[in-house]
Write a protein that holds these residues in place. Structure first.
Motif, PDB file in Angstrom:
ATOM      1  N   SER A 138      10.103 -32.349 -37.835  1.00 21.10           N
ATOM      2  CA  SER A 138       9.343 -32.182 -36.596  1.00 21.10           C
ATOM      3  C   SER A 138       9.907 -33.031 -35.471  1.00 21.10           C
ATOM      4  O   SER A 138      10.067 -32.562 -34.342  1.00 21.10           O
ATOM      5  CB  SER A 138       7.868 -32.535 -36.816  1.00 21.10           C
ATOM      6  OG  SER A 138       7.266 -31.614 -37.679  1.00 21.10           O
ATOM      7  N   ASP A 139      10.226 -34.275 -35.782  1.00 15.25           N
ATOM      8  CA  ASP A 139      10.768 -35.186 -34.764  1.00 15.25           C
ATOM      9  C   ASP A 139      12.134 -34.733 -34.264  1.00 15.25           C
ATOM     10  O   ASP A 139      12.405 -34.745 -33.069  1.00 15.25           O
ATOM     11  CB  ASP A 139      10.876 -36.610 -35.312  1.00 15.25           C
ATOM     12  CG  ASP A 139       9.524 -37.245 -35.571  1.00 15.25           C
ATOM     13  OD1 ASP A 139       8.503 -36.720 -35.064  1.00 15.25           O
ATOM     14  OD2 ASP A 139       9.479 -38.255 -36.300  1.00 15.25           O
ATOM     15  N   ILE A 140      13.005 -34.366 -35.171  1.00 15.77           N
ATOM     16  CA  ILE A 140      14.382 -34.006 -34.801  1.00 15.77           C
ATOM     17  C   ILE A 140      14.443 -32.660 -34.079  1.00 15.77           C
ATOM     18  O   ILE A 140      15.095 -32.537 -33.044  1.00 15.77           O
ATOM     19  CB  ILE A 140      15.291 -33.965 -36.048  1.00 15.77           C
ATOM     20  CG1 ILE A 140      15.448 -35.366 -36.629  1.00 15.77           C
ATOM     21  CG2 ILE A 140      16.652 -33.360 -35.716  1.00 15.77           C
ATOM     22  CD1 ILE A 140      16.117 -35.395 -37.982  1.00 15.77           C
ATOM     23  N   PHE A 141      13.754 -31.660 -34.622  1.00 15.93           N
ATOM     24  CA  PHE A 141      13.900 -30.303 -34.107  1.00 15.93           C
ATOM     25  C   PHE A 141      12.764 -29.879 -33.186  1.00 15.93           C
ATOM     26  O   PHE A 141      12.766 -28.755 -32.677  1.00 15.93           O
ATOM     27  CB  PHE A 141      14.033 -29.313 -35.264  1.00 15.93           C
ATOM     28  CG  PHE A 141      15.254 -29.552 -36.101  1.00 15.93           C
ATOM     29  CD1 PHE A 141      16.511 -29.185 -35.643  1.00 15.93           C
ATOM     30  CD2 PHE A 141      15.146 -30.170 -37.340  1.00 15.93           C
ATOM     31  CE1 PHE A 141      17.637 -29.424 -36.399  1.00 15.93           C
ATOM     32  CE2 PHE A 141      16.267 -30.408 -38.108  1.00 15.93           C
ATOM     33  CZ  PHE A 141      17.520 -30.045 -37.639  1.00 15.93           C
ATOM     34  N   LYS A 142      11.804 -30.766 -32.983  1.00 18.97           N
ATOM     35  CA  LYS A 142      10.666 -30.481 -32.095  1.00 18.97           C
ATOM     36  C   LYS A 142       9.942 -29.202 -32.510  1.00 18.97           C
ATOM     37  O   LYS A 142       9.696 -28.303 -31.709  1.00 18.97           O
ATOM     38  CB  LYS A 142      11.111 -30.380 -30.629  1.00 18.97           C
ATOM     39  CG  LYS A 142      11.910 -31.564 -30.143  1.00 18.97           C
ATOM     40  CD  LYS A 142      11.082 -32.825 -30.160  1.00 18.97           C
ATOM     41  CE  LYS A 142      11.858 -34.000 -29.580  1.00 18.97           C
ATOM     42  NZ  LYS A 142      12.088 -35.064 -30.538  1.00 18.97           N
ATOM     43  N   VAL A 143       9.628 -29.137 -33.814  1.00 17.03           N
ATOM     44  CA  VAL A 143       8.873 -28.021 -34.354  1.00 17.03           C
ATOM     45  C   VAL A 143       7.678 -28.567 -35.119  1.00 17.03           C
ATOM     46  O   VAL A 143       7.671 -29.721 -35.540  1.00 17.03           O
ATOM     47  CB  VAL A 143       9.717 -27.128 -35.300  1.00 17.03           C
ATOM     48  CG1 VAL A 143      10.837 -26.433 -34.539  1.00 17.03           C
ATOM     49  CG2 VAL A 143      10.258 -27.912 -36.473  1.00 17.03           C
ATOM     50  N   ASP A 144       6.692 -27.731 -35.274  1.00 14.55           N
ATOM     51  CA  ASP A 144       5.534 -28.077 -36.085  1.00 14.55           C
ATOM     52  C   ASP A 144       5.675 -27.334 -37.412  1.00 14.55           C
ATOM     53  O   ASP A 144       6.110 -26.190 -37.451  1.00 14.55           O
ATOM     54  CB  ASP A 144       4.254 -27.648 -35.369  1.00 14.55           C
ATOM     55  CG  ASP A 144       3.002 -28.195 -36.021  1.00 14.55           C
ATOM     56  OD1 ASP A 144       3.105 -29.178 -36.794  1.00 14.55           O
ATOM     57  OD2 ASP A 144       1.925 -27.641 -35.775  1.00 14.55           O
TER      58      ASP A 144
END
Length: 166
Positions: free
Chosen positions: A143-149
């Motif tokens: 989530s942090d790296i790829f900005k996904v949930d």
């Protein structure tokens, strides 16, 4: 090149430069084609195959090598979503049936989350997490790296993960 010849080429590392294919080479070639459901393609030219059929043949080539570890780099590249899932199901089945270690490089987070036992998450060439695919720490890192949930769904007693843009 015919499919059967392509799969047999996976046996080259085990063959003498002066001998023909052995009975063991032929047995392993047949077994690999059976395990990947491509024996009906044996006489077709590899260039005439669809992307999914070609991936099955490439998997058969790898299986024919009969190694304890299989390394696959983006085995679903250029495949449509249905065929991607079919190939991942096949790889997962081979892992269960044959007990081989399979190392996959995948950029598709949904496939990685749903078909991996363990994930190594990389950022800038460094492994920043290495945990079971269901581990919250891996999800948080992704989530942090790829900005996904990352969400978990449960259907018919089985959990699935999916990611989507935040």
């Amino acid at each position: 090149m015919a499919v059967e010849d392509a799969v047999m080429s996976g046996r080259y590392p085990h063959q003498s430069p002066v001998s023909f294919s052995s009975a063991e080479d032929k047995r392993l070639t047949e077994y690999a084609m059976k395990m990947t459901c491509c024996q009906f393609l044996r006489n077709k030219n590899v260039r005439q195959l669809s992307g999914g059929e070609r991936q099955r043949v490439f998997l058969a080539m790898v299986l024919a090598q009969d190694t304890p570890v299989i390394i696959l780099d983006e085995p679903t590249t250029y495949l449509d979503i249905n065929v991607s899932y079919e190939i991942m199901e096949l790889i997962s089945s081979l892992n269960r049936k044959l007990g081989k270690t399979i190392v996959l490089v995948l950029h598709d987070l949904n496939l990685a989350l749903n078909y991996s036992d363990r994930l190594a998450v990389m950022e800038n060439g460094r492994v920043v997490a290495y945990e079971e695919a269901s581990d919250h720490r891996v999800h948080s890192c992704i989530s942090d790296i790829f900005k996904v949930d990352i969400r978990r769904l449960t259907e018919k007693g089985k959990s699935y993960y999916y990611s989507f843009k935040i």
